[in-house]
Design a protein around this motif. Structure first.
Motif, PDB file in Angstrom:
ATOM      1  N   UNK A 152       0.822  -1.209   0.000  1.00 48.59           N
ATOM      2  CA  UNK A 152       0.000   0.000   0.000  1.00 48.59           C
ATOM      3  C   UNK A 152       0.858   1.261   0.000  1.00 48.59           C
ATOM      4  N   UNK A 153       1.911   1.261   0.813  1.00 48.32           N
ATOM      5  CA  UNK A 153       2.831   2.411   0.849  1.00 48.32           C
ATOM      6  C   UNK A 153       3.502   2.610  -0.505  1.00 48.32           C
ATOM      7  N   UNK A 154       3.909   1.511  -1.118  1.00 48.55           N
ATOM      8  CA  UNK A 154       4.623   1.587  -2.396  1.00 48.55           C
ATOM      9  C   UNK A 154       3.715   2.065  -3.521  1.00 48.55           C
ATOM     10  N   UNK A 155       2.432   1.688  -3.470  1.00 50.49           N
ATOM     11  CA  UNK A 155       1.500   2.117  -4.510  1.00 50.49           C
ATOM     12  C   UNK A 155       1.198   3.611  -4.428  1.00 50.49           C
ATOM     13  N   UNK A 156       1.492   4.221  -3.286  1.00 54.44           N
ATOM     14  CA  UNK A 156       1.374   5.677  -3.173  1.00 54.44           C
ATOM     15  C   UNK A 156       2.575   6.387  -3.791  1.00 54.44           C
ATOM     16  N   UNK A 157       3.661   5.639  -3.984  1.00 54.98           N
ATOM     17  CA  UNK A 157       4.902   6.220  -4.507  1.00 54.98           C
ATOM     18  C   UNK A 157       5.107   5.923  -5.987  1.00 54.98           C
ATOM     19  N   UNK A 158       4.601   4.785  -6.437  1.00 52.99           N
ATOM     20  CA  UNK A 158       4.855   4.333  -7.812  1.00 52.99           C
ATOM     21  C   UNK A 158       3.570   3.836  -8.469  1.00 52.99           C
ATOM     22  N   UNK A 159       3.547   3.899  -9.790  1.00 50.50           N
ATOM     23  CA  UNK A 159       2.439   3.286 -10.525  1.00 50.50           C
ATOM     24  C   UNK A 159       3.004   2.320 -11.566  1.00 50.50           C
ATOM     25  N   UNK A 160       2.196   1.318 -11.868  1.00 52.35           N
ATOM     26  CA  UNK A 160       2.635   0.209 -12.712  1.00 52.35           C
ATOM     27  C   UNK A 160       1.802   0.132 -13.988  1.00 52.35           C
ATOM     28  N   UNK A 161       2.495  -0.037 -15.114  1.00 53.97           N
ATOM     29  CA  UNK A 161       1.846  -0.287 -16.401  1.00 53.97           C
ATOM     30  C   UNK A 161       2.496  -1.515 -17.028  1.00 53.97           C
ATOM     31  N   UNK A 162       1.755  -2.198 -17.860  1.00 54.10           N
ATOM     32  CA  UNK A 162       2.310  -3.391 -18.497  1.00 54.10           C
ATOM     33  C   UNK A 162       1.626  -3.666 -19.824  1.00 54.10           C
ATOM     34  N   UNK A 163       2.307  -4.423 -20.655  1.00 54.29           N
ATOM     35  CA  UNK A 163       1.763  -4.837 -21.949  1.00 54.29           C
ATOM     36  C   UNK A 163       1.378  -6.311 -21.858  1.00 54.29           C
ATOM     37  N   UNK A 164       0.109  -6.595 -22.086  1.00 58.40           N
ATOM     38  CA  UNK A 164      -0.419  -7.953 -21.991  1.00 58.40           C
ATOM     39  C   UNK A 164      -0.955  -8.412 -23.350  1.00 58.40           C
ATOM     40  N   UNK A 165      -0.947  -9.716 -23.544  1.00 56.79           N
ATOM     41  CA  UNK A 165      -1.563 -10.272 -24.745  1.00 56.79           C
ATOM     42  C   UNK A 165      -1.919 -11.738 -24.506  1.00 56.79           C
ATOM     43  N   UNK A 166      -2.867 -12.232 -25.302  1.00 62.56           N
ATOM     44  CA  UNK A 166      -3.179 -13.652 -25.294  1.00 62.56           C
ATOM     45  C   UNK A 166      -2.546 -14.275 -26.527  1.00 62.56           C
ATOM     46  N   UNK A 167      -1.876 -15.388 -26.312  1.00 64.52           N
ATOM     47  CA  UNK A 167      -1.151 -16.045 -27.395  1.00 64.52           C
ATOM     48  C   UNK A 167      -1.796 -17.399 -27.684  1.00 64.52           C
ATOM     49  N   UNK A 168      -2.200 -17.577 -28.949  1.00 60.69           N
ATOM     50  CA  UNK A 168      -2.789 -18.856 -29.328  1.00 60.69           C
ATOM     51  C   UNK A 168      -1.751 -19.714 -30.031  1.00 60.69           C
ATOM     52  N   UNK A 169      -1.515 -20.884 -29.479  1.00 56.20           N
ATOM     53  CA  UNK A 169      -0.599 -21.857 -30.068  1.00 56.20           C
ATOM     54  C   UNK A 169      -1.375 -23.153 -30.233  1.00 56.20           C
ATOM     55  N   UNK A 170      -1.513 -23.588 -31.476  1.00 56.56           N
ATOM     56  CA  UNK A 170      -2.365 -24.732 -31.790  1.00 56.56           C
ATOM     57  C   UNK A 170      -3.762 -24.396 -31.280  1.00 56.56           C
ATOM     58  N   UNK A 171      -4.337 -25.137 -30.352  1.00 56.55           N
ATOM     59  CA  UNK A 171      -5.684 -24.816 -29.867  1.00 56.55           C
ATOM     60  C   UNK A 171      -5.660 -24.233 -28.454  1.00 56.55           C
ATOM     61  N   UNK A 172      -4.457 -23.928 -27.973  1.00 60.27           N
ATOM     62  CA  UNK A 172      -4.310 -23.446 -26.594  1.00 60.27           C
ATOM     63  C   UNK A 172      -4.064 -21.943 -26.575  1.00 60.27           C
ATOM     64  N   UNK A 173      -4.787 -21.221 -25.701  1.00 62.73           N
ATOM     65  CA  UNK A 173      -4.603 -19.782 -25.548  1.00 62.73           C
ATOM     66  C   UNK A 173      -4.019 -19.514 -24.160  1.00 62.73           C
TER      67      UNK A 173
END
Length: 222
Positions: free
Chosen positions: A6-27
């Motif tokens: 909680x203390x750290x979230x007052x000092x920093x913010x987080x961003x990220x790049x997400x994706x779903x990857x399909x390989x054969x029939x699995x995501x």
């Protein structure tokens, strides 16, 4: 000092790049990049690039349904607000000690798995189907990796000490050493490095103490 999430979230913010990857029939859910920034600080480059094993529990604030299925280049994915996990909190603690404003995180694999057995199974599956899109250390994503390394003042390895990851660690180490010197807390077996978050608080503090000392010692030499 060991700040709470909680203390750290007052000092920093987080961003990220997400994706779903399909390989054969699995995501599978993947995360290619994390950016941690100090609240209210102007961006003046990236203080450090951390290279870890695989994404943890970090997810978009908007939830899993907001994650797109990959249809183009991983490097083109946008950053979105994300929830930090214990590992990212630990990196924030180091940022506080070093007075850093910005760090980024990449992994040997983008595949998000909770347990190490799941990690091993996911790697076996991807190898079986010859799909290397999940790793920034594949030849097709070299430009993306180069961009991450060139932006950062320091590259820090922390992909862990499991013997079974040595082939992936060796591949990453070889590529990174051609681009930049690698820092990190070396394990007895090369090229393994202690992970930033070893769960027990006293060990987490030791990692912070040792990593801070190494970074400041290096800065003095320079």
């Amino acid at each position: 000092m060991f700040q709470s999430g909680k203390e750290l979230e007052n000092l920093f913010y987080t961003e990220a790049a997400f994706y779903k990857l399909q390989t054969y029939e699995k995501i599978q859910i993947c995360r290619s990049l994390v950016a941690i920034s100090r609240v209210g600080a102007e961006s003046e480059g990236v203080d450090a690039l951390f290279v870890l094993l695989n994404p943890g529990k970090c997810l978009p604030l908007a939830g899993e349904d907001s994650i797109p299925l990959l249809s183009g280049e991983v490097a083109e994915l946008p950053l979105m607000p994300a929830t930090p996990d214990n590992t990212l909190y630990q990196l924030m603690r180091l940022m506080e000690r070093m007075n850093w404003n910005s760090v980024q995180v990449i992994n040997l694999t983008d595949l998000r798995t909770g347990k190490f057995d799941e990690y091993k199974e996911s790697q076996r599956f991807m190898k079986q189907y010859g799909d290397s899109r999940h790793t920034i250390f594949s030849m097709d994503r070299y430009v993306e990796l180069l961009d991450c390394v060139e932006q950062a003042d320091t590259v820090i390895a922390g992909w862990g000490t499991e013997a079974s990851i040595i082939p992936a660690a060796e591949n990453a180490y070889t590529i990174l050493m051609e681009l930049e010197d690698i820092k990190g807390l070396s394990y007895k077996t090369h090229p393994l490095y202690y992970h930033p978050f070893p769960w027990l608080q006293n060990k987490c503090i030791k990692w912070l103490d040792d990593m801070e000392a190494q970074l400041k010692r290096t800065a003095e030499v320079v």
